[in-house]
Design a protein around this motif. Structure first.
Motif, mmCIF file in Angstrom:
data_model
loop_
_atom_site.group_PDB
_atom_site.id
_atom_site.type_symbol
_atom_site.label_atom_id
_atom_site.label_comp_id
_atom_site.label_asym_id
_atom_site.label_seq_id
_atom_site.Cartn_x
_atom_site.Cartn_y
_atom_site.Cartn_z
ATOM 1 N N GLN A 180 36.901 22.605 76.642
ATOM 2 C CA GLN A 180 35.934 21.670 77.230
ATOM 3 C C GLN A 180 34.518 22.187 77.096
ATOM 4 O O GLN A 180 33.584 21.422 77.068
ATOM 5 C CB GLN A 180 36.240 21.402 78.704
ATOM 6 C CG GLN A 180 37.219 20.304 78.925
ATOM 7 C CD GLN A 180 36.616 18.955 78.671
ATOM 8 O OE1 GLN A 180 35.434 18.734 78.845
ATOM 9 N NE2 GLN A 180 37.427 18.031 78.227
ATOM 10 N N SER A 199 28.746 18.567 84.934
ATOM 11 C CA SER A 199 29.234 17.211 84.680
ATOM 12 C C SER A 199 30.167 16.805 85.806
ATOM 13 O O SER A 199 30.567 17.633 86.635
ATOM 14 C CB SER A 199 29.983 17.144 83.344
ATOM 15 O OG SER A 199 31.252 17.763 83.453
ATOM 16 N N GLU A 246 26.058 29.758 85.687
ATOM 17 C CA GLU A 246 27.432 29.268 85.585
ATOM 18 C C GLU A 246 28.331 29.972 86.604
ATOM 19 O O GLU A 246 29.104 29.321 87.318
ATOM 20 C CB GLU A 246 27.964 29.505 84.168
ATOM 21 C CG GLU A 246 29.398 29.063 83.973
ATOM 22 C CD GLU A 246 29.950 29.443 82.610
ATOM 23 O OE1 GLU A 246 30.849 28.724 82.149
ATOM 24 O OE2 GLU A 246 29.507 30.448 82.015
ATOM 25 N N VAL A 294 25.551 23.561 82.191
ATOM 26 C CA VAL A 294 25.560 22.100 82.307
ATOM 27 C C VAL A 294 26.536 21.736 83.411
ATOM 28 O O VAL A 294 27.620 22.318 83.511
ATOM 29 C CB VAL A 294 25.990 21.444 80.974
ATOM 30 C CG1 VAL A 294 26.169 19.939 81.132
ATOM 31 C CG2 VAL A 294 24.987 21.753 79.874
ATOM 32 N N TRP A 308 21.864 20.006 72.570
ATOM 33 C CA TRP A 308 22.906 20.865 73.125
ATOM 34 C C TRP A 308 24.257 20.605 72.478
ATOM 35 O O TRP A 308 24.616 19.487 72.171
ATOM 36 C CB TRP A 308 23.020 20.649 74.635
ATOM 37 C CG TRP A 308 21.789 21.076 75.348
ATOM 38 C CD1 TRP A 308 20.821 20.276 75.883
ATOM 39 C CD2 TRP A 308 21.365 22.418 75.584
ATOM 40 N NE1 TRP A 308 19.829 21.036 76.443
ATOM 41 C CE2 TRP A 308 20.133 22.359 76.265
ATOM 42 C CE3 TRP A 308 21.888 23.664 75.275
ATOM 43 C CZ2 TRP A 308 19.444 23.494 76.657
ATOM 44 C CZ3 TRP A 308 21.206 24.804 75.664
ATOM 45 C CH2 TRP A 308 19.999 24.701 76.352
ATOM 46 N N SER A 329 32.947 15.360 79.579
ATOM 47 C CA SER A 329 32.511 16.346 78.599
ATOM 48 C C SER A 329 31.141 16.896 78.972
ATOM 49 O O SER A 329 30.400 16.291 79.763
ATOM 50 C CB SER A 329 32.443 15.711 77.208
ATOM 51 O OG SER A 329 31.362 14.792 77.155
ATOM 52 N N MET A 330 30.806 18.016 78.366
ATOM 53 C CA MET A 330 29.495 18.622 78.552
ATOM 54 C C MET A 330 28.395 17.639 78.171
ATOM 55 O O MET A 330 27.364 17.552 78.817
ATOM 56 C CB MET A 330 29.423 19.899 77.709
ATOM 57 C CG MET A 330 28.166 20.694 77.808
ATOM 58 S SD MET A 330 26.905 20.606 76.518
ATOM 59 C CE MET A 330 27.537 19.876 75.097
ATOM 60 N N ARG A 383 28.562 22.266 72.695
ATOM 61 C CA ARG A 383 29.492 23.076 73.490
ATOM 62 C C ARG A 383 29.513 24.504 72.966
ATOM 63 O O ARG A 383 29.568 24.730 71.751
ATOM 64 C CB ARG A 383 30.904 22.501 73.444
ATOM 65 C CG ARG A 383 31.019 21.144 74.084
ATOM 66 C CD ARG A 383 32.412 20.577 74.066
ATOM 67 N NE ARG A 383 33.106 20.836 72.830
ATOM 68 C CZ ARG A 383 34.439 20.986 72.743
ATOM 69 N NH1 ARG A 383 35.195 20.914 73.804
ATOM 70 N NH2 ARG A 383 35.010 21.212 71.583
ATOM 71 N N HIS A 439 29.794 23.752 82.667
ATOM 72 C CA HIS A 439 30.011 24.056 81.258
ATOM 73 C C HIS A 439 28.906 24.987 80.785
ATOM 74 O O HIS A 439 27.884 25.142 81.444
ATOM 75 C CB HIS A 439 29.923 22.785 80.396
ATOM 76 C CG HIS A 439 30.777 21.668 80.868
ATOM 77 N ND1 HIS A 439 32.042 21.436 80.393
ATOM 78 C CD2 HIS A 439 30.537 20.683 81.776
ATOM 79 C CE1 HIS A 439 32.551 20.372 80.972
ATOM 80 N NE2 HIS A 439 31.653 19.890 81.815
ATOM 81 N N ARG A 440 29.094 25.531 79.598
ATOM 82 C CA ARG A 440 28.029 26.279 78.919
ATOM 83 C C ARG A 440 27.697 25.560 77.633
ATOM 84 O O ARG A 440 28.585 25.086 76.925
ATOM 85 C CB ARG A 440 28.486 27.696 78.605
ATOM 86 C CG ARG A 440 28.459 28.616 79.801
ATOM 87 C CD ARG A 440 27.068 29.124 80.146
ATOM 88 N NE ARG A 440 26.536 30.011 79.140
ATOM 89 C CZ ARG A 440 26.955 31.249 78.950
ATOM 90 N NH1 ARG A 440 27.884 31.782 79.708
ATOM 91 N NH2 ARG A 440 26.414 31.989 78.004
ATOM 92 N N ALA A 441 26.413 25.514 77.329
ATOM 93 C CA ALA A 441 25.938 24.831 76.134
ATOM 94 C C ALA A 441 25.003 25.749 75.360
ATOM 95 O O ALA A 441 24.357 26.631 75.932
ATOM 96 C CB ALA A 441 25.214 23.552 76.523
#
Length: 193
Positions: free
Chosen positions: A192, A136, A102, A134, A170, A141-142, A172, A116-118
């Motif tokens: 987010q 996008s 990330e 992730v 997954w 959105s993730m 958020r 994003h992080r999931a």
């Protein structure tokens, strides 16, 4: 006792499946693999800049390789986790891969992509929690993105559309942390995920 035996059996199976990467790390992504990921990133939204998609794809593959060497990956992921937890290896838990991936992707300052992080398996009693990054399209959105997960194959990048990942459901990171009581409010941008 049964859970312990099941865990030990799983570790033995996984360690038997692991490719010993050695000093040179795992195989790097091929140009065809990088191009395929870039195409999938472009397909997220017509507004995604093709040069950003290509850069994100190349970084995802190359940084996975770089991290595998830095983390001294020579075993299957769960075996490596045990070594990290015992202090025998510096890093390499899934959250390390996710944090570092990330951070590296965010260094690029993408205008049409978002990182994003999931987290998966956060509330599963018999499954190990797993984290990943992730990518996008900006503003999506993730759940609409592509997971880039170098942990699950020991430094060889796995990627998939989030809803199509065959192994992990997954969610958020923010939602998981809020459910665990780790966060009470969000800073701008954290909602987010």
């Amino acid at each position: 006792m049964i859970r312990l035996l099941a865990l030990l059996f799983s570790l033995a199976v996984l360690s038997a499946c692991a490719a010993g990467h050695g000093e040179n790390g795992p195989p790097r992504g091929s140009e065809a693999q990088i191009a395929q990921l870039a195409q999938s990133l472009r397909a997220l939204d017509p507004q995604v800049d093709p040069s950003e998609a290509a850069r994100a794809a190349r970084i995802s593959y190359e940084y996975s390789h770089t991290l595998a060497i830095a983390y001294q990956i020579t075993d299957a992921p769960l075996v490596h986790n045990a070594k990290v937890n015992r202090g025998e290896k510096p890093r390499g838990l899934c959250r390390h891969w996710a944090e570092d991936m990330e951070a590296r992707l965010n260094q690029e300052g993408f205008k049409t992509l978002e990182v994003h992080r999931a987290i998966a398996n956060a509330n599963k009693r018999f499954l190990i929690e797993h984290s990943s990054a992730v990518i996008s399209a900006r503003g999506d959105s993730m759940e609409q993105g592509i997971v880039v997960d170098p942990w699950r194959m020991g430094g060889v990048l796995f990627w998939s559309r989030v809803p199509e990942d065959p192994k992990y459901p997954w969610r958020r990171r923010f939602d998981v942390q809020r459910e665990k009581g780790l966060v009470r409010y969000a800073l701008p941008g954290e909602m987010q995920g």
